[in-house]
Design an enzyme around this catalytic site. Structure first.
Site, PDB file in Angstrom:
ATOM      1  N   GLY A  50       0.554  -1.284  -0.150  1.00 33.45           N
ATOM      2  CA  GLY A  50       0.035  -0.065   0.127  1.00 33.45           C
ATOM      3  C   GLY A  50       0.793   1.319  -0.044  1.00 33.45           C
ATOM      4  CB  CYS A  51       4.282   2.344   0.944  1.00 37.74           C
ATOM      5  SG  CYS A  51       3.880   2.231   2.573  1.00 37.74           S
ATOM      6  CD  GLU A  52       2.222   6.489  -5.025  1.00 38.92           C
ATOM      7  OE1 GLU A  52       3.443   7.524  -5.334  1.00 38.92           O
ATOM      8  OE2 GLU A  52       1.298   7.080  -5.385  1.00 38.92           O
ATOM      9  CB  SER A  53       8.326   4.711  -1.311  1.00 33.92           C
ATOM     10  OG  SER A  53       8.266   5.980  -1.919  1.00 33.92           O
TER      11      SER A  53
END
Length: 137
Positions: A50-53
């Site tokens: 759920g994190c772009e990074s």
């Protein structure tokens, strides 16, 4: 609920920071405080979805109090993670469940700098922390 000492320290530090440039510099400095994760800890099992990074999170419980370590490949996010860790350091699972992420970053004066994707990513990290504490019950 009283704040962990590191969270009080963060509030004091950011209260004295004026313009965004000062806050950004302070954010980077906080990110440098993160304890590094080993290569073995930077595995898919510890990766936060759920994190772009890329973000990795490891946890341990000691005497009913939670200790988290995190890492990211993004500099600004490392600072935000350090501030999140400062807020939740040593909390019980019950206290962790009550943490209001938006309120915490607003108190630090960073709410406007949280893009929707960063905010979603930090919420995913907090959600993962809560999952880890529930699994341990």
């Amino acid at each position: 609920m009283s704040l962990p000492a590191s969270a009080s320290e963060a509030l004091a530090a950011f209260a004295t920071a004026g313009a965004w440039e000062q806050r950004a510099r302070l954010l980077m400095q906080w990110g440098e405080r993160l304890q590094p994760l080993s290569e073995a800890e930077r595995c898919d099992a510890n990766r936060v979805q759920g994190c772009e990074s890329q973000v990795w999170l490891v946890a341990k419980v000691q005497d009913g109090r939670w200790q988290f370590r995190a890492a990211s490949d993004a500099r600004l996010l490392r600072g935000l993670l350090a501030l999140l860790l400062a807020r939740v350091e040593g909390l019980s699972a019950q206290d962790l469940a009550a943490v209001d992420l938006a309120d915490w970053f607003a108190r630090l004066g960073l709410a406007r700098q949280l893009s929707p994707s960063r905010s979603n990513g930090l919420n995913a990290v907090l959600q993962r922390m809560r999952e880890l504490t529930l699994r341990a019950l």
